[in-house]
Design a protein around this motif. Sequence first.
Motif: not given
Lengths: 470, 221
Positions: A413, A427, A429, A434, A439, A445
Amino acid sequence: MKTLYDKLWSDHVVHAESDDPNGMVILYIDRHLVHEVTSPQAFESLKLAGRKPWRTGSILAVADHNVPTTDRSSGISDPVSRLQVETLDQNCEEFAITEFRMNDERQGIVHVIGPEQGATLPGMTVVCGDSHTSTHGAFACLAFGIGTSEVEHVLATQCLVARKSKTMLVRVEGDLPPGVTAKDIALAVIGEIGTAGGTGYAIEFAGSAIRSLSMEGRMTLCNMAIEAGARAGMVGADEVTIDYIKGRPFAPQGALWDQAVAYWRTLKSDEDAVFDRMVELKAVNIKPQVTWGTSPEMVTTVDGYVPDPADISDPTKRHDVEHALGYMGLKPKMPIQEITLDKVFIGSCTNSRIEDLRAAAEIVKGKRIAPNIRLAMVVPGSGLVKSMAEKEGLDKIFLSAGFEWREPGCSMCLAMNDDRLLPGERCASTSNRNFEGRQGPGGRTHLVSPAMAAAAAIAGHFVDVRSFIR
Amino acid sequence: MEKFEQFKGIVAPLDRANVDTDAIIPKQFLKSIKRSGFGQNLFDEWRYLDYGEPGKDISLRQLNPDFILNQPRYQGARILVARDNFGCGSSREHAPWALQDYGFAVIIAPSFADIFYNNCFKIGLLPIVSEASIVDRLIRDTLETDGYRLEVNLDAQTVTTPSGEIHRFEVDSFRKHCLLNGLDEIGLTLQHADKIRTFEMNRRDRQPWLFLQQNGDKLRT
C-alpha cells in the motif's frame, strides 16, 4: 436533533477554551492505537520532558508499516526498519503497553486489529498516528488520524486540543448491484465531491445501501473518508455493529455488555438532525470504479475512458490531468478495459479483511493469473484474518491461481518494506492512495475493489467484474 | 517550540494542486526514529533525479534542474506558495518537519488538508489560507520578480507584498497565542489535569466498559 458526530463530540469535551461552540476544546481520548512509524519521536519527547503515559490501558500497539510479508523467522533484514520496530517494542515494554509483536498471530494492520480485537467500541474517541484511523468510525466512533506531536499529547494527557468539524451526510439509498462493493461507493463519492470535498468536515454515511453493508464494508468506506479530505468518517450503530463486536477479546461481557449495548443503540443521528452539507447517491447507479490518475478523485467507471485534457476548460485542472496522464503512461480517451497490468495487490487497511479475501477468491477460483502479470499478491490484514482464510481454503485458491500468499502488514500500500513497484510498473491495487511513487518510485497505481483486482489479475487488464459473476 | 517572530523572507512558488505528503517526504525516510534531518529529502522524488534512500550522501546526488526549488533564485526561501489541498494524504508529521527543516516558516495556499494544517501549528510552522485569486497573483509575481519577498506578521495577521499591499489572514486565536509565545501545548493541557481526572472518573462510572484493562490476554476491571 443532534447528529452522531455532535453526540460523540459533546460526550468527550473535558474543557472548552472559550464560549465559542466552534472554539478549541480539550477532548478526551478513549482508545489510542500506536504503530512504529509515527510513535518513536513521541515517546522520545515524552521521556525527555520527564512525562509518562497517562493511561496505558487505553493504548494498543502493533508494528505494521515496516514488517516483511515474507518469512519472518529470522527477523527484519533492513536495519533501519528493524530499529524502528525494535524501538516500538522497547517503548511498549518500558511503559507496560499492550503490543502484538511481529510473530504474534494477532499482529496485523493497526486498523484491522483494533476492530478485530473489540478494542474499537461504539461511542469511543479513537486516535492513531495514521490518517486511515477514520476506518474505526464504522463502529459509531469518533476516529481520526493525528500527527506525532499529537501522539505525544495523547500519551501525556489522554486528551487532544481540537476544534469541532462541520458535518456532512453522505446518503446512499437502494440496493447495490452485484459486483459493486463498499470500495466502489467510496471511490464514487470521492469522484463526486473531490479529494478536498470533505476538508473541514466529519462525514456520516447513511442510507439503506450503507445499512446493508457488513462491518467490513463499512470499514472500507470510512477508511476512504480521508481520501475525500474528511478526517473522520462514521456510520451509526445498529445490530450489524453489535453482532460484530460480541465475543471479541477486548469487548465487555455479561452485565457490562448489556449496559454497553443499551448505550450503543443511542449512537446514531436523530431523525431531524441537520448537517452542514448533504450528498446523495443512488446505489443502483454505482458501477465498479477504477482510478486512472494520481489522486483518488481521478476515477471513472470500469466501462469508462481515460479523460482527454483537451475537454477540460479550467487551466489548472487541465494541467493536473496532463501531468497525471504523463506519469501514468496513459493516452487520452483510452478505454479503461484496455489498460494492461504488471502487478496486482490485494491488501491494505482498506481491503484486507476476510470478506475482501472471500470476494477476491470467488473470482479467482479455478482460474490462473494472466501471463503478463509478474506478481499478484494477497496480504491478509492480520494473522487472524490469515488463519481464518486458510481454514476456509482461500490460500489454496489464491496459490493455485498463481497468487502469492503473504504475512500480514501494510505491504505494498505504501511500500515501506520490500514490497514495491519498480519504475513504470502498473498495478491494480485494493489500497487507498494512487499518489505518485506511493507504491514505489515511478510506480503506477490504479485503485479498485478486491473483486475488480482479482478479475484484472485473471484477465491481465481491467475487466468488468460484473461479467465474471453473471 | 520556538516563538514565531515577524519576518521578511524569500518566496518560492509550487504551482501544483493536491501536493500530497508522499510527495513532500517519501515513505522511505519515515523509517527514521529522529525528528530532524528531513529537509534534505523534502520533495525528494521531484528534487533529485536518482532514487533517494535514508543515509545516502546528499552531495553525491543528482539534482533535477527542472524542479523549481532547485533554481538559485529560490535558495534560502522561507515562504512557500502553493495551490489547493496542500498536504493531502497521510498524517505524517514528517511532512511539516521536512518543510521546516528545509527552511520554510510559512506555507501559503488556498486550502490545506486538515491533518497537515493541524500538524503545522504543533511545530511552529504557519499555514496561511489565502484566497485563490491572491495565491494566483503571488505565484505570478514570484515567478516574474527575482528576489521576491513577503513580510509575514502573525500578531497583526498580515502578509505584506513588496509594493506595500497588505493581505489579512485568519488564524485561530488559541493557535496564534501558542505560536507567538512558543508554548508547549502539552504543558497547557496539563494545567487542566484535575479536570481531566474528574472527567475520567465520571466516565468510568457511566461507561465502565471503556476502562477494561488489558493485561496480556486477561481482562480485568
